[in-house]
Motif scaffolding. Structure first.
Motif, PDB file in Angstrom:
ATOM      1  N   THR A 110    -122.276  51.741  18.163  1.00  0.00           N
ATOM      2  CA  THR A 110    -122.276  52.834  17.197  1.00  0.00           C
ATOM      3  C   THR A 110    -123.385  53.847  17.494  1.00  0.00           C
ATOM      4  OG1 THR A 110    -123.796  51.748  15.648  1.00  0.00           O
ATOM      5  CG2 THR A 110    -121.443  51.222  15.444  1.00  0.00           C
ATOM      6  N   LEU A 111    -123.233  55.021  16.921  1.00  0.00           N
ATOM      7  CA  LEU A 111    -124.235  56.077  17.089  1.00  0.00           C
ATOM      8  C   LEU A 111    -125.558  55.655  16.470  1.00  0.00           C
ATOM      9  CD1 LEU A 111    -124.966  58.963  17.978  1.00  0.00           C
ATOM     10  CD2 LEU A 111    -124.089  59.777  15.769  1.00  0.00           C
ATOM     11  N   GLU A 112    -125.500  54.955  15.338  1.00  0.00           N
ATOM     12  CA  GLU A 112    -126.727  54.515  14.673  1.00  0.00           C
ATOM     13  C   GLU A 112    -127.517  53.553  15.556  1.00  0.00           C
ATOM     14  OE1 GLU A 112    -129.654  54.194  11.754  1.00  0.00           O
ATOM     15  OE2 GLU A 112    -128.018  55.637  11.985  1.00  0.00           O
ATOM     16  N   GLN A 113    -126.823  52.664  16.260  1.00  0.00           N
ATOM     17  CA  GLN A 113    -127.495  51.746  17.189  1.00  0.00           C
ATOM     18  C   GLN A 113    -128.195  52.529  18.292  1.00  0.00           C
ATOM     19  OE1 GLN A 113    -124.170  49.424  18.468  1.00  0.00           O
ATOM     20  NE2 GLN A 113    -124.179  48.079  16.676  1.00  0.00           N
ATOM     21  N   ILE A 127    -130.831  62.352  20.539  1.00  0.00           N
ATOM     22  CA  ILE A 127    -130.531  61.744  21.833  1.00  0.00           C
ATOM     23  C   ILE A 127    -130.353  62.822  22.900  1.00  0.00           C
ATOM     24  CG2 ILE A 127    -128.867  60.346  23.122  1.00  0.00           C
ATOM     25  CD1 ILE A 127    -128.269  58.870  20.524  1.00  0.00           C
ATOM     26  N   ASP A 128    -131.123  62.703  23.958  1.00  0.00           N
ATOM     27  CA  ASP A 128    -130.985  63.597  25.112  1.00  0.00           C
ATOM     28  C   ASP A 128    -129.848  63.044  25.981  1.00  0.00           C
ATOM     29  OD1 ASP A 128    -131.132  65.111  27.377  1.00  0.00           O
ATOM     30  OD2 ASP A 128    -133.313  64.964  27.594  1.00  0.00           O
ATOM     31  N   LYS A 129    -128.754  63.778  26.045  1.00  0.00           N
ATOM     32  CA  LYS A 129    -127.570  63.302  26.767  1.00  0.00           C
ATOM     33  C   LYS A 129    -127.844  63.079  28.250  1.00  0.00           C
ATOM     34  CE  LYS A 129    -124.151  65.199  23.602  1.00  0.00           C
ATOM     35  NZ  LYS A 129    -122.966  66.080  23.437  1.00  0.00           N
ATOM     36  N   ALA A 130    -128.879  63.744  28.776  1.00  0.00           N
ATOM     37  CA  ALA A 130    -129.224  63.568  30.191  1.00  0.00           C
ATOM     38  C   ALA A 130    -129.775  62.171  30.450  1.00  0.00           C
ATOM     39  CB  ALA A 130    -130.252  64.616  30.607  1.00  0.00           C
ATOM     40  N   GLY A 355    -132.533  47.597   7.473  1.00  0.00           N
ATOM     41  CA  GLY A 355    -131.769  48.411   6.527  1.00  0.00           C
ATOM     42  C   GLY A 355    -130.365  48.686   7.035  1.00  0.00           C
ATOM     43  N   TYR A 356    -130.259  48.930   8.351  1.00  0.00           N
ATOM     44  CA  TYR A 356    -128.950  49.152   8.985  1.00  0.00           C
ATOM     45  C   TYR A 356    -128.102  47.881   8.888  1.00  0.00           C
ATOM     46  CZ  TYR A 356    -125.588  49.669  12.835  1.00  0.00           C
ATOM     47  OH  TYR A 356    -124.440  49.698  13.592  1.00  0.00           O
ATOM     48  N   ASN A 357    -128.712  46.738   9.158  1.00  0.00           N
ATOM     49  CA  ASN A 357    -128.002  45.460   9.049  1.00  0.00           C
ATOM     50  C   ASN A 357    -127.504  45.241   7.631  1.00  0.00           C
ATOM     51  OD1 ASN A 357    -128.557  44.916  11.735  1.00  0.00           O
ATOM     52  ND2 ASN A 357    -130.347  43.657  11.284  1.00  0.00           N
ATOM     53  N   LEU A 414    -110.426  58.001   7.521  1.00  0.00           N
ATOM     54  CA  LEU A 414    -111.659  57.222   7.540  1.00  0.00           C
ATOM     55  C   LEU A 414    -112.817  58.107   7.981  1.00  0.00           C
ATOM     56  CD1 LEU A 414    -110.228  54.013   9.190  1.00  0.00           C
ATOM     57  CD2 LEU A 414    -111.037  54.219   6.859  1.00  0.00           C
ATOM     58  N   ILE A 415    -113.894  58.083   7.225  1.00  0.00           N
ATOM     59  CA  ILE A 415    -115.061  58.916   7.535  1.00  0.00           C
ATOM     60  C   ILE A 415    -116.315  58.083   7.533  1.00  0.00           C
ATOM     61  CG2 ILE A 415    -114.027  61.014   6.560  1.00  0.00           C
ATOM     62  CD1 ILE A 415    -115.706  60.548   4.052  1.00  0.00           C
ATOM     63  N   GLU A 416    -117.366  58.637   8.144  1.00  0.00           N
ATOM     64  CA  GLU A 416    -118.666  57.965   8.165  1.00  0.00           C
ATOM     65  C   GLU A 416    -119.308  58.062   6.773  1.00  0.00           C
ATOM     66  OE1 GLU A 416    -119.866  56.330  10.586  1.00  0.00           O
ATOM     67  OE2 GLU A 416    -118.830  57.012  12.384  1.00  0.00           O
TER      68      GLU A 416
END
Length: 422
Positions: A110-113, A127-130, A355-357, A414-416
């Motif tokens: 996931t993006l959060e991870q 996040i730097d895509k490079a 908190g994410y967990n 479905l949404i985030e």
């Protein structure tokens, strides 16, 4: 390469980590071997998350985080003492920061991870895509399987009973409910059509297999409860299923990540989930241990009807969870720590992970249906729904209204969670 104690102290100051003296156990561990010989002879180290704090410091290494979801979620495990959780997480942070390259693998990244890992390594969410390369590798054929969802237990058990009576079928049955596994075991044993069939049952209580000679008559029961023997059985689980010609395999979440049955042994699979300690992602991981099914058919029953999207977790809930973690950790933290725990960067990152967990657990408990469907949707898997015709003919006005709400839910995009907040 090994880093001496002075360098460890310096690194901790760099990342604002409090330095604590080693416990007697750690001193014994480190002095029980020669560091140079250890690192030269064993440049590759495999460690569980529970033991990662015993790994010597390394630099410019390749770090492989396999099953990243499970790694992060393991901080909630009751097998890790609260007093050790920060030490373990801090060691993980150190290895992430000093790695030359990091490889991450999971069925559901996931993006959060990624934001959490980026924050540990670079100190920011952006996040730097490079610096990140995403490679998606499909190594299973689950999208080819028909995912049939039963609306009630009557339909599910009826279909399962028919398939069990088919003598040519070999069936895998998994559930996060041990009581359901026991119920199905009794159903199979008492079925008059089951003769000379082998059954294997794996739960947290151990491994059990036996032969059903005839109705209510079984052969000798072979049970494995010893940890070493269970480990040996799991190492060769696929070979053991073939060796003992297993017809029905019943399993709890004990059979999950790390175990795979790659050969085409079973015809079809039955899955029953109820709200419990497992997240939706863990439930899905349990389903897909069977890489190939002959009939490409998976039957699902989820305890509880679908509901509207879950209510977002309030800020107060996050604060309450965070404060509980603070209190627990402060009680176990050394008194002579130079920096207060609440100012520590790594500790705040650990709270974010926890908190994410907790959010994942909350979402699953609120609506297991929603989360499982969200996962299937991400993998382009279109489920099929089964309702008995007898159920349709006797529907009341209230039942019809329930069905209307269900259709609304099924067709809701479905949404985030953050999108839902807006």
């Amino acid at each position: 390469s090994h880093t001496d104690t002075t360098q460890i102290k310096d690194n901790r100051k760099l990342y604002n980590q409090p330095y604590t003296e080693q416990t007697p156990h750690q001193k014994l561990f480190k002095h029980s071997r020669a560091h140079t010989q250890y690192n030269n002879k064993y440049p590759n180290i495999i460690s569980s998350i529970e033991s990662i704090h015993t790994v010597d410091s390394h630099e410019d290494h390749i770090l492989i985080l396999d099953e990243i979801h499970t790694i992060l979620l393991h901080l909630e495990s009751t097998t890790i003492k609260d007093s050790k959780k920060y030490e373990i997480f801090s060691a993980l942070c150190r290895l992430i920061r000093t790695a030359k390259k990091i490889l991450i693998s999971d069925a559901n990244i996931t993006l959060e991870q990624m934001k959490i890992l980026n924050n540990i390594r670079y100190g920011k969410d952006e996040i730097d895509k490079a610096l990140f390369t995403s490679i998606k590798i499909t190594q299973n054929n689950f999208s080819e399987c028909c995912h049939k969802f039963h609306y009630n237990q009557k339909s599910f058990i009826h279909q399962m009973t028919d398939d069990i009576k088919n003598k040519n079928n070999k069936i895998a049955i998994c559930s996060n409910s041990v009581s359901f596994i026991k119920k199905i075991e009794m159903t199979i044993r008492d079925d008059p059509g089951i003769i000379n069939k082998n059954i294997l049952i794996i739960t947290g209580q151990g491994i059990k297999r036996y032969n059903i000679i005839s109705t209510g008559v079984i052969g000798d029961i072979v049970e494995i409860t010893d940890t070493t023997q269970k480990y040996k059985f799991f190492q060769n689980i696929e070979q053991n299923i073939i060796k003992y010609d297993i017809d029905y395999f019943l399993s709890s979440p004990t059979v999950t990540t790390g175990l795979s049955i790659n050969k085409e042994i079973f015809n079809l699979q039955y899955v029953y989930f109820t709200t419990g300690s497992n997240t939706a992602s863990e439930c899905i991981q349990q389903v897909y241990r069977y890489r190939k099914l002959k009939d490409k058919m998976i039957h699902f029953l989820i305890n509880g009807k679908p509901k509207p999207p879950v209510t977002p977790i309030s800020t107060s809930d996050h604060i309450s969870h965070g404060l509980a973690s603070y209190r627990t950790q402060i009680l176990h933290f050394p008194i002579d720590t130079p920096d207060p725990i609440f100012k520590n960067e790594d500790y705040n990152l650990m709270l974010r992970v926890r908190g994410y967990n907790w959010k994942l657990s909350h979402q699953t408990k609120s609506n297991l249906y929603q989360e499982i469907f969200y996962y299937l949707n991400r993998h382009q898997i279109e489920p099929e729904f089964l309702i008995l015709s007898s159920d349709i003919s006797v529907k009341s006005y209230k039942d019809e209204l329930d069905q209307i709400e269900y259709e609304k839910f099924k067709n809701t995009e479905l949404i985030e969670i953050d999108q839902y907040n807006k």
